[in-house]
Design an enzyme around this catalytic site. Structure first.
Site, short mmCIF file in Angstrom:
data_model
loop_
_atom_site.label_atom_id
_atom_site.label_comp_id
_atom_site.label_asym_id
_atom_site.label_seq_id
_atom_site.Cartn_x
_atom_site.Cartn_y
_atom_site.Cartn_z
N SER A 245 0.79 -1.24 0.00
CA SER A 245 0.00 0.00 0.00
C SER A 245 0.82 1.29 0.00
CB SER A 245 -0.96 0.01 1.19
OG SER A 245 -0.28 0.01 2.41
N LYS A 290 -5.34 4.58 8.68
CA LYS A 290 -4.27 5.40 8.09
C LYS A 290 -4.62 6.88 8.13
CE LYS A 290 -2.69 1.56 5.25
NZ LYS A 290 -2.41 1.01 3.91
#
Length: 346
Positions: A245, A290
């Site tokens: 990611s 996140k």
């Protein structure tokens, strides 16, 4: 008096035993759960080396992570009172893999992400390159006769003293042997080179009717990218994280150093998203964690894959962040947004 002391001793022993049992249950006993929480937002610049890099970078690009902990009872109890914690079953994450196989898979995905990031940045910056095999990597070790010879995460160096440079070379090295033969295999494990005598087992491909000699383990090829232009090499140091990611943020940092000027414009820019060699940005998991990690680090801008935007926006609204969420589908989307920003004057 003697009986009283005996009763006190028995009671103390019972209390101590109960304390040990409770401590074991709460702290040491495994549960079938994993707790996800916001991880870190880390600058990617120290993770990347670019030859003859453009030095102008007043701001930062940051990758974001999710903290995943195999839960004990204490962590599960604490999670009840943590609005940013998410409890899931281990099998949801691991599926049919062991913890070691999952960890090895995440390392492979991170290495692939780095390779794709370099390719995407080279493509955007107009640097010609070629993609070659760096090394062979053991993904998983099924229950075979060689389970005690290989470990998930091993790097395959040579077979019978000859380098195994790619999957085709490995097949050729093994093709001169018979099932049941033993061969010497050199591996790199935890930074050390080891040698194993490995008995070849029958491996059957989907297309083949007859089994061929093999190791009985799942092996993948880790790629590396080599520029065809002198002085443009890109390399990574250990990032200590796994998964794909960070691809978009790696790419933006590399592109910024390959090209003149400062793409950051003096801002703290965080984000997430996979990348492919053509610069397409893919969705990821754990975006709500996140968002929190980036907000805690003071990020001003957060790039999020378009398919993750709704989840990211909901979390951003919940925590009341001032970060600007920017949905993107491609690397050019992100580059265009940054290039159109005014420079922050110091």
């Amino acid at each position: 008096m003697r009986q009283y002391k005996r009763r006190v001793g028995i009671r103390a022993s019972a209390y101590l035993f109960s304390f040990v049992v409770i401590l074991y249950v709460v702290v040491f006993m495994n549960t079938p759960y994993i707790v996800y929480q916001p991880g870190s937002a880390s600058e990617v610049a120290p993770m990347i080396k670019v030859e003859n890099a453009d030095p102008q970078e007043q701001g930062t690009f940051m990758m974001t992570t999710v903290s995943a902990s195999y839960a004990n009872v204490a962590l599960l109890i604490a999670s009840v009172f943590n609005s940013n914690a998410e409890v899931v079953l281990k099998e949801t994450r691991l599926q049919d893999k062991t913890e070691q196989e999952y960890a090895a898979e995440q390392v492979f995905y991170m290495n692939s992400s780095q390779s794709y990031a370099v390719q995407a940045a080279y493509h955007a910056a107009g640097v010609p390159y070629e993609d070659v095999v760096d090394y062979l990597y053991v993904f998983s070790v099924p229950e075979t006769a060689n389970q005690d010879r290989f470990k998930p995460g091993d790097k395959l160096i040579s077979v019978g003293g000859q380098k195994a440079t790619d999957p085709a070379a490995l097949s050729k090295l093994l093709s001169v042997h018979q099932i049941g033969d033993s061969v010497e295999v050199s591996l790199q494990r935890d930074g050390k080179e080891i040698k194993e005598q490995v008995k070849l087992v029958g491996v059957k491909d989907k297309e083949a009717a007859v089994a061929r000699p093999g190791f009985g383990v799942v092996i993948g090829a880790v790629q590396k990218v080599e520029p065809k232009q002198e002085g443009k090499a890109v390399s990574f140091v250990d990032t200590n994280v796994g998964g794909p990611s960070a691809g978009l943020m790696f790419t933006m940092e590399i592109y910024n150093r390959l090209t003149p000027g400062d793409l950051t414009k003096g801002r703290k820019v965080a984000g997430t998203g996979t990348i492919d060699p053509e610069g397409n940005v893919g969705p990821i998991g754990g975006v709500k964690h996140k968002i929190v990690a980036a907000d805690r680090k003071g990020a001003e801008i957060f790039f999020v894959p378009l398919k993750n935007y709704d989840e990211a926006k909901a979390k951003a609204d919940q925590i009341g962040t001032n970060m600007k969420l920017v949905p993107v589908s491609t690397l050019p989307d992100a580059l265009k947004y940054m290039e159109e920003l005014p420079v922050i004057k110091s």
